[in-house]
Design a protein around this motif. Structure first.
Motif, PDB file in Angstrom:
ATOM      1  N   GLY A 113       0.818  -1.201   0.000  1.00 22.54           N
ATOM      2  CA  GLY A 113       0.000   0.000   0.000  1.00 22.54           C
ATOM      3  C   GLY A 113       0.853   1.254   0.000  1.00 22.54           C
ATOM      4  N   THR A 114       0.173   2.390  -0.147  1.00 25.96           N
ATOM      5  CA  THR A 114       0.858   3.684  -0.151  1.00 25.96           C
ATOM      6  C   THR A 114       0.037   4.695   0.632  1.00 25.96           C
ATOM      7  OG1 THR A 114      -0.259   4.349  -2.203  1.00 25.96           O
ATOM      8  CG2 THR A 114       1.913   3.301  -2.414  1.00 25.96           C
ATOM      9  N   GLY A 115       0.675   5.811   0.990  1.00 22.84           N
ATOM     10  CA  GLY A 115      -0.029   6.882   1.674  1.00 22.84           C
ATOM     11  C   GLY A 115      -0.679   6.420   2.951  1.00 22.84           C
ATOM     12  N   GLN A 116      -1.946   6.779   3.124  1.00 23.48           N
ATOM     13  CA  GLN A 116      -2.678   6.412   4.334  1.00 23.48           C
ATOM     14  C   GLN A 116      -3.095   4.943   4.354  1.00 23.48           C
ATOM     15  OE1 GLN A 116      -3.671   8.615   7.139  1.00 23.48           O
ATOM     16  NE2 GLN A 116      -1.876   9.588   6.237  1.00 23.48           N
ATOM     17  N   GLY A 117      -2.918   4.247   3.249  1.00 22.21           N
ATOM     18  CA  GLY A 117      -3.290   2.841   3.178  1.00 22.21           C
ATOM     19  C   GLY A 117      -2.125   1.920   3.413  1.00 22.21           C
ATOM     20  N   ARG A 118      -1.229   2.295   4.336  1.00 22.61           N
ATOM     21  CA  ARG A 118      -0.029   1.491   4.568  1.00 22.61           C
ATOM     22  C   ARG A 118       0.194   1.334   6.081  1.00 22.61           C
ATOM     23  NH1 ARG A 118       4.471  -0.118   1.475  1.00 22.61           N
ATOM     24  NH2 ARG A 118       6.401  -0.279   2.698  1.00 22.61           N
ATOM     25  N   GLY A 119      -0.465   0.347   6.655  1.00 18.16           N
ATOM     26  CA  GLY A 119      -0.306   0.078   8.081  1.00 18.16           C
ATOM     27  C   GLY A 119      -0.977   1.109   8.959  1.00 18.16           C
ATOM     28  N   LEU A 137      -3.095  10.116  18.115  1.00 19.68           N
ATOM     29  CA  LEU A 137      -1.693  10.089  17.726  1.00 19.68           C
ATOM     30  C   LEU A 137      -1.597   9.053  16.612  1.00 19.68           C
ATOM     31  CD1 LEU A 137       1.308  10.852  18.176  1.00 19.68           C
ATOM     32  CD2 LEU A 137       1.389   9.055  19.927  1.00 19.68           C
ATOM     33  N   GLN A 138      -1.251   9.503  15.418  1.00 20.20           N
ATOM     34  CA  GLN A 138      -1.308   8.635  14.241  1.00 20.20           C
ATOM     35  C   GLN A 138      -0.261   7.524  14.288  1.00 20.20           C
ATOM     36  OE1 GLN A 138      -3.081   7.542  11.985  1.00 20.20           O
ATOM     37  NE2 GLN A 138      -2.638   8.291   9.930  1.00 20.20           N
ATOM     38  N   ILE A 139      -0.677   6.337  13.859  1.00 17.79           N
ATOM     39  CA  ILE A 139       0.218   5.203  13.645  1.00 17.79           C
ATOM     40  C   ILE A 139       0.135   4.860  12.156  1.00 17.79           C
ATOM     41  CG2 ILE A 139       0.608   2.751  14.108  1.00 17.79           C
ATOM     42  CD1 ILE A 139      -0.499   3.207  16.918  1.00 17.79           C
ATOM     43  N   LEU A 140       1.287   4.842  11.499  1.00 20.43           N
ATOM     44  CA  LEU A 140       1.341   4.619  10.055  1.00 20.43           C
ATOM     45  C   LEU A 140       2.773   4.286   9.678  1.00 20.43           C
ATOM     46  CD1 LEU A 140      -0.627   5.012   7.503  1.00 20.43           C
ATOM     47  CD2 LEU A 140       0.601   7.171   7.171  1.00 20.43           C
ATOM     48  N   ASP A 141       2.954   3.493   8.617  1.00 25.36           N
ATOM     49  CA  ASP A 141       4.299   3.264   8.107  1.00 25.36           C
ATOM     50  C   ASP A 141       4.682   4.419   7.189  1.00 25.36           C
ATOM     51  OD1 ASP A 141       6.734   2.217   7.236  1.00 25.36           O
ATOM     52  OD2 ASP A 141       5.757   1.224   5.542  1.00 25.36           O
ATOM     53  N   ASN A 144       9.879   5.809   3.894  1.00 21.99           N
ATOM     54  CA  ASN A 144       9.821   5.972   2.429  1.00 21.99           C
ATOM     55  C   ASN A 144       8.383   5.871   1.910  1.00 21.99           C
ATOM     56  OD1 ASN A 144      12.607   6.266   2.276  1.00 21.99           O
ATOM     57  ND2 ASN A 144      12.944   4.070   1.987  1.00 21.99           N
ATOM     58  N   ASN A 145       7.456   6.423   2.666  1.00 26.08           N
ATOM     59  CA  ASN A 145       6.047   6.435   2.253  1.00 26.08           C
ATOM     60  C   ASN A 145       5.491   7.832   2.490  1.00 26.08           C
ATOM     61  OD1 ASN A 145       3.372   5.616   1.567  1.00 26.08           O
ATOM     62  ND2 ASN A 145       2.925   5.320   3.740  1.00 26.08           N
ATOM     63  N   LYS A 146       5.238   8.558   1.425  1.00 26.87           N
ATOM     64  CA  LYS A 146       4.838   9.955   1.507  1.00 26.87           C
ATOM     65  C   LYS A 146       3.336  10.093   1.741  1.00 26.87           C
ATOM     66  CE  LYS A 146       5.339  14.362  -0.970  1.00 26.87           C
ATOM     67  NZ  LYS A 146       5.839  15.012  -2.217  1.00 26.87           N
ATOM     68  N   THR A 147       2.959  11.024   2.603  1.00 22.97           N
ATOM     69  CA  THR A 147       1.558  11.389   2.825  1.00 22.97           C
ATOM     70  C   THR A 147       1.532  12.817   3.354  1.00 22.97           C
ATOM     71  OG1 THR A 147      -0.528  10.666   3.832  1.00 22.97           O
ATOM     72  CG2 THR A 147       1.435  10.544   5.206  1.00 22.97           C
ATOM     73  N   GLN A 152       1.007  11.819   8.960  1.00 21.56           N
ATOM     74  CA  GLN A 152       2.018  10.776   9.019  1.00 21.56           C
ATOM     75  C   GLN A 152       2.185  10.287  10.451  1.00 21.56           C
ATOM     76  OE1 GLN A 152       5.496  13.119   7.503  1.00 21.56           O
ATOM     77  NE2 GLN A 152       6.544  12.317   9.316  1.00 21.56           N
ATOM     78  N   SER A 153       2.943   9.224  10.628  1.00 19.79           N
ATOM     79  CA  SER A 153       3.129   8.650  11.957  1.00 19.79           C
ATOM     80  C   SER A 153       3.690   9.701  12.909  1.00 19.79           C
ATOM     81  CB  SER A 153       4.074   7.449  11.899  1.00 19.79           C
ATOM     82  OG  SER A 153       5.283   7.793  11.262  1.00 19.79           O
TER      83      SER A 153
END
Length: 255
Positions: A113-119, A137-141, A144-147, A152-153
């Protein structure tokens, strides 16, 4: 010239007199004595006064947000627990006001996945209602994943971007260490003092006593619409198509 010299001399005499009348002990404070707390062997271990929210064995400290009379049904195995998208969000049985929180999370090494659709998940520092209400508090990968930066995390979602991108690679454990100061409200429901949060992400300061404009909103500006007291802490089952996240070693100290 005579008056100025006299004034200066008088000031010196007064200063010397005041100094003579005070002692170092006058500014020594002896009570109240701080409580003795035994730290963990390493900084990630729970100190002696912590409440253990996940010990690697069960989710006894958590309930389902969909039905708070029911136990949390996320999957526990191998000392960790993993998001179960079919059962929705989970939250702590207890409610908290101000606290120090430690939490570790991991996205799978084979994350897609990419952006907000990645973990995608979220740590709600105070859950003010059902669904996704609360301060996220955001959790996200974001390795090297732009959003968008306030998504972002380690962002306060849709409010404040982190001061740095401290993400580790997918498959590696990440740590959040949080100091949460809950908002305070006047009797009429107006805000007396807003919520504040400090966050260390993998040991890097990313939120520095950040003032929150209110609970998280996906659409529109955050604002305080209703007063609330101590609240549960919530973990989000986001529902994106990427592989689910895992968590371990969660503990909290009430402040």
């Amino acid at each position: 010239m005579y008056k100025k010299t006299l004034t200066t001399a008088a000031a010196v005499v007064l200063s010397a007199t005041l100094f003579a009348q005070s002692k170092p002990e006058d500014t020594e404070v002896w009570e109240p004595v701080p409580a003795v707390v035994t730290p963990g062997k390493v900084n990630t271990d729970a100190p002696s006064d912590a409440i253990i929210l996940f010990d690697g064995k069960n989710l006894d400290q958590w309930v389902s947000v969909n039905d708070t009379t029911q136990a949390a049904k996320w999957k526990v195995a191998g000392g960790i627990f993993t998001v179960d998208k079919s059962t929705g969000n989970i939250q702590t049985k207890r409610s908290f006001n101000n606290y120090q929180l430690h939490l570790e999370w991991r996205v799978p090494k084979n994350i897609t996945g990419t952006g907000q659709g990645r973990g995608n998940s979220g740590l709600f520092l105070a859950s003010t209602g059902s669904g996704d209400d609360g301060y996220e508090l955001q959790i996200l990968d974001n390795y090297n994943n732009k959003t968008y930066v306030n998504g972002q995390s380690a962002s306060i979602y849709k409010q404040t971007a982190p001061l740095a991108n401290a993400n580790r690679k997918p498959g590696e454990w990440q740590t959040y260490d949080v100091i949460w100061t809950a908002p305070r409200f006047n009797a009429d429901g107006s805000v007396q003092s807003p919520a504040r949060v400090t966050v260390f992400f993998n040991g890097v300061l990313v939120q520095n006593n950040t003032e929150l404009a209110g609970p998280t909103r996906y659409i529109g500006k955050a604002s305080y619409n209703k007063a609330h007291g101590p609240s549960p802490i919530k973990l989000q089952s986001h529902g994106d198509k990427s592989e689910p996240l895992s968590f371990r070693n969660i503990w909290i100290r009430e402040l």
